[in-house]
Structures are given as C-alpha cells and as structure tokens.
Design a protein around this motif. Structure first.
Motif, PDB file in Angstrom:
ATOM      1  N   ARG A  58      16.276 -17.204   8.955  1.00 25.07           N
ATOM      2  CA  ARG A  58      16.045 -17.616   7.485  1.00 25.07           C
ATOM      3  C   ARG A  58      15.156 -16.475   6.881  1.00 25.07           C
ATOM      4  N   PHE A  59      15.477 -15.404   6.486  1.00 23.96           N
ATOM      5  CA  PHE A  59      14.978 -14.200   5.896  1.00 23.96           C
ATOM      6  C   PHE A  59      14.274 -14.602   4.697  1.00 23.96           C
ATOM      7  N   ASP A  60      14.604 -15.698   3.837  1.00 21.98           N
ATOM      8  CA  ASP A  60      13.866 -16.063   2.687  1.00 21.98           C
ATOM      9  C   ASP A  60      12.638 -16.598   2.893  1.00 21.98           C
ATOM     10  N   ASP A  63       8.212 -16.689   7.706  1.00 23.17           N
ATOM     11  CA  ASP A  63       8.186 -16.668   9.025  1.00 23.17           C
ATOM     12  C   ASP A  63       9.482 -16.773   9.406  1.00 23.17           C
ATOM     13  N   ARG A  64      10.519 -16.360   8.802  1.00 23.43           N
ATOM     14  CA  ARG A  64      12.017 -16.316   9.153  1.00 23.43           C
ATOM     15  C   ARG A  64      12.486 -17.615   9.634  1.00 23.43           C
ATOM     16  N   GLY A  65      11.628 -18.746   9.583  1.00 23.65           N
ATOM     17  CA  GLY A  65      12.154 -20.008   9.850  1.00 23.65           C
ATOM     18  C   GLY A  65      12.173 -20.147  11.619  1.00 23.65           C
ATOM     19  N   ASP A 109       5.060  -6.690  17.619  1.00 24.55           N
ATOM     20  CA  ASP A 109       6.729  -6.599  17.830  1.00 24.55           C
ATOM     21  C   ASP A 109       7.338  -6.974  16.686  1.00 24.55           C
ATOM     22  N   GLU A 110       7.099  -8.573  16.172  1.00 25.06           N
ATOM     23  CA  GLU A 110       7.952  -9.091  14.945  1.00 25.06           C
ATOM     24  C   GLU A 110       7.464  -7.992  13.752  1.00 25.06           C
ATOM     25  N   VAL A 111       6.192  -7.373  13.528  1.00 32.50           N
ATOM     26  CA  VAL A 111       5.950  -6.604  12.541  1.00 32.50           C
ATOM     27  C   VAL A 111       6.647  -5.248  12.403  1.00 32.50           C
ATOM     28  N   PHE A 112       6.651  -4.703  13.358  1.00 34.65           N
ATOM     29  CA  PHE A 112       7.251  -3.605  13.656  1.00 34.65           C
ATOM     30  C   PHE A 112       8.813  -3.675  13.528  1.00 34.65           C
ATOM     31  N   GLY A 113       9.428  -4.917  13.861  1.00 31.17           N
ATOM     32  CA  GLY A 113      10.880  -5.108  13.634  1.00 31.17           C
ATOM     33  C   GLY A 113      11.222  -4.993  12.212  1.00 31.17           C
ATOM     34  N   HIS A 114      10.295  -5.446  11.480  1.00 33.48           N
ATOM     35  CA  HIS A 114      10.622  -5.565  10.002  1.00 33.48           C
ATOM     36  C   HIS A 114      10.926  -3.925   9.459  1.00 33.48           C
ATOM     37  N   ILE A 115      10.158  -3.222   9.885  1.00 39.16           N
ATOM     38  CA  ILE A 115      10.287  -1.782   9.610  1.00 39.16           C
ATOM     39  C   ILE A 115      11.881  -1.129   9.887  1.00 39.16           C
ATOM     40  N   ALA A 123      17.757  -1.469  16.527  1.00 30.28           N
ATOM     41  CA  ALA A 123      16.808  -0.887  17.535  1.00 30.28           C
ATOM     42  C   ALA A 123      16.048  -1.712  18.416  1.00 30.28           C
ATOM     43  N   ARG A 124      15.455  -1.274  19.357  1.00 27.96           N
ATOM     44  CA  ARG A 124      14.844  -2.061  20.263  1.00 27.96           C
ATOM     45  C   ARG A 124      13.508  -1.442  20.693  1.00 27.96           C
ATOM     46  N   THR A 125      12.675  -2.274  20.970  1.00 23.66           N
ATOM     47  CA  THR A 125      11.341  -1.877  21.483  1.00 23.66           C
ATOM     48  C   THR A 125      11.409  -1.136  22.889  1.00 23.66           C
ATOM     49  N   ALA A 126      10.854  -0.020  23.190  1.00 23.00           N
ATOM     50  CA  ALA A 126      10.932   0.940  24.345  1.00 23.00           C
ATOM     51  C   ALA A 126       9.483   0.576  25.159  1.00 23.00           C
ATOM     52  N   TYR A 127       8.684   0.525  24.176  1.00 26.67           N
ATOM     53  CA  TYR A 127       7.227   0.356  24.583  1.00 26.67           C
ATOM     54  C   TYR A 127       6.484  -0.174  23.588  1.00 26.67           C
ATOM     55  N   LEU A 128       5.402  -1.046  23.954  1.00 20.63           N
ATOM     56  CA  LEU A 128       4.365  -1.477  22.855  1.00 20.63           C
ATOM     57  C   LEU A 128       3.073  -1.513  23.444  1.00 20.63           C
ATOM     58  N   GLY A 153      14.786  12.127  16.252  1.00 20.90           N
ATOM     59  CA  GLY A 153      16.197  11.600  16.643  1.00 20.90           C
ATOM     60  C   GLY A 153      16.251  10.035  16.678  1.00 20.90           C
ATOM     61  N   ARG A 154      16.667   9.344  17.684  1.00 18.71           N
ATOM     62  CA  ARG A 154      16.809   8.018  17.728  1.00 18.71           C
ATOM     63  C   ARG A 154      15.371   7.335  18.086  1.00 18.71           C
ATOM     64  N   LYS A 155      14.355   8.291  18.271  1.00 21.68           N
ATOM     65  CA  LYS A 155      12.883   7.639  18.504  1.00 21.68           C
ATOM     66  C   LYS A 155      12.190   7.292  17.128  1.00 21.68           C
ATOM     67  N   LEU A 156      11.543   6.157  17.102  1.00 19.71           N
ATOM     68  CA  LEU A 156      10.749   5.775  16.029  1.00 19.71           C
ATOM     69  C   LEU A 156       9.548   5.302  16.644  1.00 19.71           C
ATOM     70  N   ALA A 174       4.046   1.789  19.260  1.00 18.07           N
ATOM     71  CA  ALA A 174       5.147   1.236  19.762  1.00 18.07           C
ATOM     72  C   ALA A 174       6.015   2.671  19.656  1.00 18.07           C
ATOM     73  N   LEU A 175       6.926   2.568  20.626  1.00 16.09           N
ATOM     74  CA  LEU A 175       8.090   3.280  20.360  1.00 16.09           C
ATOM     75  C   LEU A 175       9.544   2.506  20.287  1.00 16.09           C
ATOM     76  N   PHE A 176      10.199   2.746  19.058  1.00 12.46           N
ATOM     77  CA  PHE A 176      11.338   1.677  19.019  1.00 12.46           C
ATOM     78  C   PHE A 176      12.723   2.821  19.164  1.00 12.46           C
ATOM     79  N   VAL A 177      13.584   2.468  19.776  1.00 17.88           N
ATOM     80  CA  VAL A 177      14.713   3.205  20.054  1.00 17.88           C
ATOM     81  C   VAL A 177      16.089   2.891  19.325  1.00 17.88           C
ATOM     82  N   LEU A 178      16.596   3.684  18.553  1.00 22.71           N
ATOM     83  CA  LEU A 178      17.608   3.366  17.699  1.00 22.71           C
ATOM     84  C   LEU A 178      18.767   3.398  18.800  1.00 22.71           C
ATOM     85  N   LEU A 179      19.600   1.968  18.736  1.00 22.69           N
ATOM     86  CA  LEU A 179      20.601   1.886  19.648  1.00 22.69           C
ATOM     87  C   LEU A 179      21.711   2.873  19.390  1.00 22.69           C
ATOM     88  N   ARG A 180      22.424   3.228  20.769  1.00 21.40           N
ATOM     89  CA  ARG A 180      23.767   3.839  20.394  1.00 21.40           C
ATOM     90  C   ARG A 180      24.965   3.125  19.878  1.00 21.40           C
TER      91      ARG A 180
HETATM   92  C1  LIG Z   1      18.617 -10.126   3.652  1.00 23.81           C
HETATM   93  C2  LIG Z   1      18.332  -9.435   4.634  1.00 23.81           C
HETATM   94  C3  LIG Z   1      16.656  -9.329   4.684  1.00 23.81           C
HETATM   95  C4  LIG Z   1      16.180  -8.770   5.963  1.00 23.81           C
HETATM   96  C5  LIG Z   1      14.848  -8.904   6.509  1.00 23.81           C
HETATM   97  C6  LIG Z   1      14.704  -8.668   7.817  1.00 23.81           C
HETATM   98  C7  LIG Z   1      13.318  -9.375   8.186  1.00 23.81           C
HETATM   99  C8  LIG Z   1      12.921  -9.075   9.597  1.00 23.81           C
HETATM  100  C9  LIG Z   1      13.991  -9.547  10.683  1.00 23.81           C
HETATM  101  C10 LIG Z   1      13.491  -9.322  12.061  1.00 23.81           C
HETATM  102  C11 LIG Z   1      12.277  -8.830  12.189  1.00 23.81           C
HETATM  103  C12 LIG Z   1      11.963  -9.451  13.638  1.00 23.81           C
HETATM  104  C13 LIG Z   1      12.466  -8.297  14.689  1.00 23.81           C
HETATM  105  C14 LIG Z   1      11.856  -8.409  16.033  1.00 23.81           C
HETATM  106  C15 LIG Z   1      12.145  -7.106  16.769  1.00 23.81           C
HETATM  107  C16 LIG Z   1      11.789  -7.126  18.221  1.00 23.81           C
HETATM  108  C17 LIG Z   1      12.236  -6.029  18.940  1.00 23.81           C
HETATM  109  C18 LIG Z   1      12.469  -6.244  20.148  1.00 23.81           C
HETATM  110  O1  LIG Z   1      11.685  -6.986  20.993  1.00 23.81           O
HETATM  111  S1  LIG Z   1      13.654  -5.785  21.272  1.00 23.81           S
HETATM  112  C19 LIG Z   1      13.488  -6.554  22.709  1.00 23.81           C
HETATM  113  C20 LIG Z   1      12.701  -5.865  23.814  1.00 23.81           C
HETATM  114  N1  LIG Z   1      13.253  -4.273  24.161  1.00 23.81           N
HETATM  115  C21 LIG Z   1      14.371  -4.504  25.055  1.00 23.81           C
HETATM  116  O2  LIG Z   1      14.860  -5.308  25.498  1.00 23.81           O
HETATM  117  C22 LIG Z   1      14.805  -2.910  25.227  1.00 23.81           C
HETATM  118  C23 LIG Z   1      15.083  -2.693  26.634  1.00 23.81           C
HETATM  119  N2  LIG Z   1      15.560  -1.372  26.748  1.00 23.81           N
HETATM  120  C24 LIG Z   1      16.524  -0.745  26.514  1.00 23.81           C
HETATM  121  O3  LIG Z   1      17.638  -1.277  25.927  1.00 23.81           O
HETATM  122  C25 LIG Z   1      16.750   0.781  26.475  1.00 23.81           C
HETATM  123  O4  LIG Z   1      15.931   1.164  27.499  1.00 23.81           O
HETATM  124  C26 LIG Z   1      16.534   1.622  25.180  1.00 23.81           C
HETATM  125  C27 LIG Z   1      17.463   0.820  24.052  1.00 23.81           C
HETATM  126  C28 LIG Z   1      15.105   1.280  24.625  1.00 23.81           C
HETATM  127  C29 LIG Z   1      16.552   3.110  25.348  1.00 23.81           C
HETATM  128  O5  LIG Z   1      18.027   3.060  25.806  1.00 23.81           O
HETATM  129  P1  LIG Z   1      19.022   4.098  25.638  1.00 23.81           P
HETATM  130  O6  LIG Z   1      20.188   4.362  26.651  1.00 23.81           O
HETATM  131  O7  LIG Z   1      19.479   3.822  24.226  1.00 23.81           O
HETATM  132  O8  LIG Z   1      18.207   5.647  25.099  1.00 23.81           O
HETATM  133  P2  LIG Z   1      17.456   6.463  26.519  1.00 23.81           P
HETATM  134  O9  LIG Z   1      18.435   7.570  26.529  1.00 23.81           O
HETATM  135  O10 LIG Z   1      17.026   5.723  27.686  1.00 23.81           O
HETATM  136  O11 LIG Z   1      16.047   6.756  25.742  1.00 23.81           O
HETATM  137  C30 LIG Z   1      16.307   7.369  24.509  1.00 23.81           C
HETATM  138  C31 LIG Z   1      15.029   8.311  24.458  1.00 23.81           C
HETATM  139  O12 LIG Z   1      13.784   7.473  23.874  1.00 23.81           O
HETATM  140  C32 LIG Z   1      12.743   7.726  25.335  1.00 23.81           C
HETATM  141  N3  LIG Z   1      12.398   6.388  25.783  1.00 23.81           N
HETATM  142  C33 LIG Z   1      13.030   5.341  26.147  1.00 23.81           C
HETATM  143  N4  LIG Z   1      12.278   4.458  26.698  1.00 23.81           N
HETATM  144  C34 LIG Z   1      11.017   4.928  26.701  1.00 23.81           C
HETATM  145  C35 LIG Z   1       9.808   4.419  27.312  1.00 23.81           C
HETATM  146  N5  LIG Z   1       9.631   3.205  27.524  1.00 23.81           N
HETATM  147  N6  LIG Z   1       8.821   5.366  27.039  1.00 23.81           N
HETATM  148  C36 LIG Z   1       8.687   6.647  26.434  1.00 23.81           C
HETATM  149  N7  LIG Z   1      10.104   7.326  25.957  1.00 23.81           N
HETATM  150  C37 LIG Z   1      11.285   6.169  26.189  1.00 23.81           C
HETATM  151  C38 LIG Z   1      13.649   8.439  26.236  1.00 23.81           C
HETATM  152  O13 LIG Z   1      13.202   9.417  27.013  1.00 23.81           O
HETATM  153  C39 LIG Z   1      14.625   9.410  25.362  1.00 23.81           C
HETATM  154  O14 LIG Z   1      13.784  10.328  24.803  1.00 23.81           O
HETATM  155  P3  LIG Z   1      14.777  11.827  24.546  1.00 23.81           P
HETATM  156  O15 LIG Z   1      15.736  11.585  23.619  1.00 23.81           O
HETATM  157  O16 LIG Z   1      15.187  12.276  25.944  1.00 23.81           O
HETATM  158  O17 LIG Z   1      13.421  12.742  24.231  1.00 23.81           O
END
Ligand SMILES: CCCCCCCC/C=C\CCCCCCCC(=O)SCCNC(=O)CCNC(=O)[C@H](O)C(C)(C)COP(=O)(O)OP(=O)(O)OC[C@H]1O[C@@H](n2cnc3c(N)ncnc32)[C@H](O)[C@@H]1OP(=O)(O)O
Length: 184
Positions: A58-60, A63-65, A109-115, A123-128, A153-156, A174-180
């Motif tokens: 519920r993005f309206d 707290d997203r509901g 993590d929630e706040v970063f996710g909004h960006i 994108a996913r959180t790589a570290y926080l 690149g893919r790193k934010l 934090a580091l967020f990595v844009l998904l392939r």
């Molecule tokens: C009407 C619409 C309104 C919209 C309103 C929107 C409202 C907002 C909505 C919603 C908000 C809420 C949002 C919540 C957000 C929560 C986010 C999370 O919590 S996500 C879950 C926790 N995270 C995981 O589960 C990740 C698990 N890990 C992975 O999936 C992978 O390891 C991943 C994706 C992080 C990286 O995997 P690879 O295969 O894509 O990429 P590789 O090649 O390994 O890394 C890419 C680059 O990043 C570096 N890297 C990766 N991990 C690193 C690390 N831990 N430390 C340092 N560097 C790292 C690598 O060294 C590499 O760097 P080099 O390109 O070589 O320079």
C-alpha cells in the motif's frame, strides 16, 4: 488503491503489538490467544502468492501498510535522497527505553529501499553498516534522511542518519547492487 481495510488493519496491528510488548499478566490472555488463533485461520484461507498480497504494497500509506519495520513516513523522495519521520513503537523496544539495536538497520534498509525504488531499479542490499551513536528513543518522532553517496555501474553507495532533534541516534552506510536482468 481502493480501500481494502488494510490501513486500519495494519494500524490496529501495530497498536496490538505495542500493547503485547508492554502488557503484564492479564486474566484474558487465554481468550485472546484463542481469538488470535481463530483469526489466523480465517486469514490463512485467503493466503496469496507474492504479487497479489496487500501487506507492504500500500504505497499510498506512510508505512506501506506493513508492520515489519518501525513507521517510516517519507516526506521527500527523489532519486538521490529521501527524508522523513520515523517512529519506533513499544514493540521495537530493546531495554532501558531504547530501541532494539537490530531494528535500526531494519529501518535504514527500508529507507534506502525508497531511493532504489524511486530510481526505478531492482536492487538488493549487499551490505548495511550501522553506527549506534546514541540510544534511539521509543515513541518519539525522529528525523531520518538518506542519500546517494555515489553510483558506480550497478553499485549504489548510500548513507543515512537518524536524529532525535539535534541528537544523532545512528548513522548507516550501505551498498545496494542493481540486479542483473533475469535475476530472481
Ligand atoms: C506508486 C508507486 C510508488 C512506489 C513507492 C515505493 C515505496 C518504497 C517501496 C519499498 C521500500 C522498501 C524496500 C525495502 C528494501 C529492502 C532491500 C533488501 O533488504 S534486499 C534483501 C537483502 N539482500 C539480499 O538478499 C541480497 C543477497 N545478495 C545477492 O542477491 C547478491 O549478492 C547481490 C545482488 C547483492 C550481488 O550479486 P550479483 O551477482 O548481482 O553481483 P556481484 O557481481 O556479486 O557484485 C556486483 C558488484 O558489487 C560488489 N559487491 C557485492 N556484494 C558486496 C559486498 N557485500 N560488499 C562489497 N561489495 C560487494 C561486487 O564486488 C561487484 O563489484 P564490481 O562490479 O566487481 O566492482
């Protein structure tokens, strides 16, 4: 989104969790437990696959509901920063009036996710990393802001802080990595 009752449901659930967290022994606990089990079974009948669920979608709503995180009500959201208020209910209490330490990275993590979402990125959180600078009080409007330090690149690379007025409660990086393409 049409009113599905979730705004009130999640608000009531937050209140309930706060009340459970602060309650002492009560003679209605067994009756309450029975009621909870009954409602759990009723809701379980409407279990949906991801994408069809309402919780957190519920993005309206401020707290997203959802009740997973402390309340984060964004006021400014751009592709480079987000600012808003955060509020930790009693449910997030750790000890001695302070929020549980694990709830701070949860909020960040929630706040970063909004960006990340505002940038249109999957994108996913790589570290926080969280620095706890001062205790985070419960039941107080706090100010939170996060911003993009740099994108490579893919790193934010992101940073954030949480303040109670002039007092810095916590900071995060934090580091967020844009998904392939095709990543789950
Ligand atoms: C009407 C619409 C309104 C919209 C309103 C929107 C409202 C907002 C909505 C919603 C908000 C809420 C949002 C919540 C957000 C929560 C986010 C999370 O919590 S996500 C879950 C926790 N995270 C995981 O589960 C990740 C698990 N890990 C992975 O999936 C992978 O390891 C991943 C994706 C992080 C990286 O995997 P690879 O295969 O894509 O990429 P590789 O090649 O390994 O890394 C890419 C680059 O990043 C570096 N890297 C990766 N991990 C690193 C690390 N831990 N430390 C340092 N560097 C790292 C690598 O060294 C590499 O760097 P080099 O390109 O070589 O320079």
């Amino acid at each position: 989104m049409t009113d599905d009752g979730y705004a009130e449901l999640t608000s009531a659930l937050r209140g309930f969790l706060d009340a459970v967290a602060t309650a002492g022994p009560h003679d209605q606990v067994q009756a309450l437990t029975d009621d909870l089990r009954r409602w759990t079974a009723i809701l379980a009948e409407s279990r949906q696959e991801e994408g069809k669920r309402v919780f957190g979608e519920r993005f309206d709503l401020p707290d997203r509901g959802q009740t997973l995180t402390p309340v984060f009500a964004p006021q400014v959201v751009t592709t480079s920063k987000v600012e808003g208020t955060a509020w930790f209910g009693d449910y997030f209490h750790g000890s001695n009036g302070a929020a549980h330490g694990g709830t701070l990275p949860l909020l960040f993590d929630e706040v970063f996710g909004h960006i990340a979402v505002e940038r249109g990125s999957r994108a996913r959180t790589a570290y926080l990393h969280t620095d706890f600078r001062s205790v985070t009080p419960i039941g107080v409007d706090l100010q939170v802001r996060a911003w993009v330090e740099r994108a490579e690149g893919r790193k934010l690379f992101l940073a954030a802080d949480l303040r109670d007025g002039e007092v810095v409660c916590a900071e995060a990086e934090a580091l967020f990595v844009l998904l392939r393409d095709g990543a789950p």
